[in-house]
Design an enzyme around this catalytic site. Structure first.
Site, mmCIF file in Angstrom:
data_model
loop_
_atom_site.group_PDB
_atom_site.id
_atom_site.type_symbol
_atom_site.label_atom_id
_atom_site.label_comp_id
_atom_site.label_asym_id
_atom_site.label_seq_id
_atom_site.Cartn_x
_atom_site.Cartn_y
_atom_site.Cartn_z
ATOM 1 N N LYS A 71 0.803 -1.230 0.000
ATOM 2 C CA LYS A 71 0.000 0.000 0.000
ATOM 3 C C LYS A 71 0.834 1.278 0.000
ATOM 4 O O LYS A 71 0.465 2.255 -0.646
ATOM 5 C CB LYS A 71 -0.925 0.024 1.213
ATOM 6 C CG LYS A 71 -2.048 -0.999 1.173
ATOM 7 C CD LYS A 71 -2.955 -0.738 2.356
ATOM 8 C CE LYS A 71 -4.002 -1.782 2.553
ATOM 9 N NZ LYS A 71 -4.977 -1.371 3.567
ATOM 10 N N ASP A 108 -10.203 3.415 2.413
ATOM 11 C CA ASP A 108 -10.367 3.004 3.820
ATOM 12 C C ASP A 108 -11.075 4.074 4.645
ATOM 13 O O ASP A 108 -11.885 3.754 5.523
ATOM 14 C CB ASP A 108 -9.004 2.711 4.454
ATOM 15 C CG ASP A 108 -8.469 1.349 4.031
ATOM 16 O OD1 ASP A 108 -9.285 0.484 3.649
ATOM 17 O OD2 ASP A 108 -7.245 1.150 4.082
#
Ligand code: ATR
Length: 280
Positions: A71, A108
């Site tokens: 990520k 997220d």
């Protein structure tokens, strides 16, 4: 399965990847909406990440999710990065544009806040301080979402205080750093408690915290979803507090990716929860 030569393709890159719940989740939606497409696990070692991402366009992929350990490193590989991904410092969703470029974002923060609003409708950003335990990637997404929701005060506590300080420096906003040892008193007057640490997860130590100081109207959200009811959530429930489990954020963060790749905005339902839970 509905896969022809025209199938739309997406997947998830990670190393390892076998634990990922995303293939099951996206495959459920593909089936549910009868879409000619596939979402596959892509085991990509860290050294191969750039190569693998650059190959997506030639392979006809519409994009991918990224998971551990990719990520953060993906930020530097993307051609364009959304503001939220830059603030969080991590990309979890990649879209391949029509001209073959890589566009990275992070879902997220929106996944967290949408899940919270849906499952704790009485919680209002302005109702009081939020307490966030942890300062890793998940915490950065949660704190960014809480800043954007205009929560008046965000108390961040982390075992390693320097990481909390770094988080506060990059995200800015009304963040107050509190010593990890003062977990119990940090909860005074708080409207929300979010655990973003791995404490309470299967095979990890328990999160030691007394919830006595939390007002009765407070909401407790644990991002841990294995087990689904952590000791933290069980304790909160026994005190009559409203609880939100960790599975919802996982499901909601997947929505924008699916919509971008496959053209349908999918719904998070109880049946989907059950399907994904069966593989936790
Ligand atoms: P993620 O990206 O999922 O947030 P992470 O970056 O590894 O994962 O963060 C894990 C979090 O759990 C961190 O806040 C970590 O605290 P440190 O920054 O001090 O490492 C926290 N954590 C892990 N083990 C812990 C423990 N035994 N006690 C307290 N906090 C712990």
């Amino acid at each position: 399965m509905n896969i022809s030569g025209h199938a739309k393709l997406a997947g998830v890159m990670g190393w390892p990847i076998s634990h990922s719940l995303s293939p099951r989740l996206h495959s459920y939606w593909l089936h549910q909406y009868d879409i000619n497409g596939a979402y596959v696990p892509l085991p990509v070692a860290p050294d191969n990440l750039e190569h693998a991402l650059r190959a997506l366009s030639s392979l006809g992929f519409r994009g991918v999710n990224l998971t551990v350990p990719h990520k953060e490193s993906a930020l530097l590989i993307m051609d364009t990065v959304s503001d939220i991904a830059r603030r969080i410092g991590a990309v979890n969703t990649v879209f391949v544009t029509d001209d073959g470029k890589l566009s990275g974002t992070n879902t997220d923060a929106s996944g967290f806040i949408e899940n919270l609003r849906l499952n704790a409708p009485k919680w209002q950003a302005k109702s009081g301080a939020a307490v966030v335990l942890g300062a890793g990637g998940a915490a950065r997404a949660v704190v960014a979402a809480l800043i954007d929701a205009e929560v008046p005060e965000i108390r961040v506590l982390n075992r390693t205080m320097e990481k909390a300080e770094q988080l506060a420096e990059t995200l800015k906003g009304p963040i107050k750093i509190v010593d990890w040892a003062n977990r119990d008193t940090a909860l005074e007057d708080a409207a929300l408690l979010v655990n973003t640490t791995i404490l309470g997860m299967i095979n990890q130590p328990q999160l030691e915290v007394s919830l006595d100081a939390l007002p009765k109207t407070a909401v407790v959200n644990d991002l841990v979803y294995a087990p689904l009811e952590t000791d933290l959530l069980a304790n909160a429930r026994h005190l009559g507090l409203h609880t939100v489990d960790g599975l919802g954020m996982l499901l909601h963060q997947a929505v924008p990716g699916f919509e971008g790749w496959f053209g349908v905005r999918p719904k998070v339902t109880t049946e989907l929860r059950d399907v994904v839970l069966a593989s936790v």
